[in-house]
Design an enzyme around this catalytic site. Structure first.
Site, PDB file in Angstrom:
ATOM      1  N   HIS A   1      29.836  46.400  32.824  1.00  0.00           N
ATOM      2  CA  HIS A   1      30.378  47.099  31.658  1.00  0.00           C
ATOM      3  C   HIS A   1      30.931  48.378  32.163  1.00  0.00           C
ATOM      4  CE1 HIS A   1      27.259  49.672  31.018  1.00  0.00           C
ATOM      5  NE2 HIS A   1      27.658  49.948  30.491  1.00  0.00           N
TER       6      HIS A   1
ATOM      7  N   HIS B   1      34.940  53.077  32.337  1.00  0.00           N
ATOM      8  CA  HIS B   1      33.403  52.568  31.211  1.00  0.00           C
ATOM      9  C   HIS B   1      34.192  51.336  30.486  1.00  0.00           C
ATOM     10  CE1 HIS B   1      31.175  52.197  28.147  1.00  0.00           C
ATOM     11  NE2 HIS B   1      29.968  52.390  28.723  1.00  0.00           N
TER      12      HIS B   1
END
Length: 165
Positions: free
Chosen positions: A71, A86
């Site tokens: 992620h 992110h």
């Protein structure tokens, strides 16, 4: 004769430009619906509401970390600035679902190299948001981070940050 012998020579600041790693709409960090990012606890930067699921390298540098859950990724620029990308908010909980890494820790990358791909529909359905913070995660170790005022960006084309270290 020896007066400069023990002086520490101050190095010249090195400036790098961070280009958009994702195509989409720029969101000020303060407007990200996650207090960790909005309050800049992770560092200075901006966020992007992605228009597609492609993430490219925003700088020339080295992949320092591809998170196990895919992620997020950190790329270290040539001036030692660490850029954290992110992807989405609360996406760690997806445990890698919808993410594909195209690089690994230690890879040398150039601006535009494909880092990650992700399924926006999966993120929109199962995470809090697809908004993607792009953070200088070692802000305390750089001299200055400047946001470049843009509203829409194309990955690899538009500059979003200047980092002086």
């Amino acid at each position: 004769m020896f007066k400069n012998l023990f002086k520490i020579k101050e190095r010249e600041p090195k400036e790098i430009t961070v280009v958009a790693p994702i195509t989409g709409e720029i969101i000020p960090l303060e407007e990200v619906p996650d207090p960790v990012f909005a309050q800049k606890m992770m560092g200075e930067g901006v966020a992007v509401k992605p228009a597609n699921g492609e993430v490219i390298s925003p700088v020339d540098g080295e992949v320092k970390l591809v998170f196990q859950t895919k992620h997020a990724i950190i790329v270290e620029a040539e001036n030692n600035a660490e850029i954290l990308i992110h992807i989405g908010l609360d996406t760690v909980n997806l445990e890698g679902e919808g993410f594909t890494a195209h690089v690994k820790d230690g890879d040398i990358v150039k601006v535009g190299d494909k880092l990650m791909s992700f399924d926006i529909a999966t993120i929109e359905e199962k995470a809090t948001s697809s908004i993607t913070p792009i953070i200088i995660s070692n802000t305390d170790n750089v001299r200055e981070v400047k946001n470049i005022k843009v509203t829409e960006v194309t990955a690899g084309e538009n500059q979003i940050l200047q980092v002086i270290n």
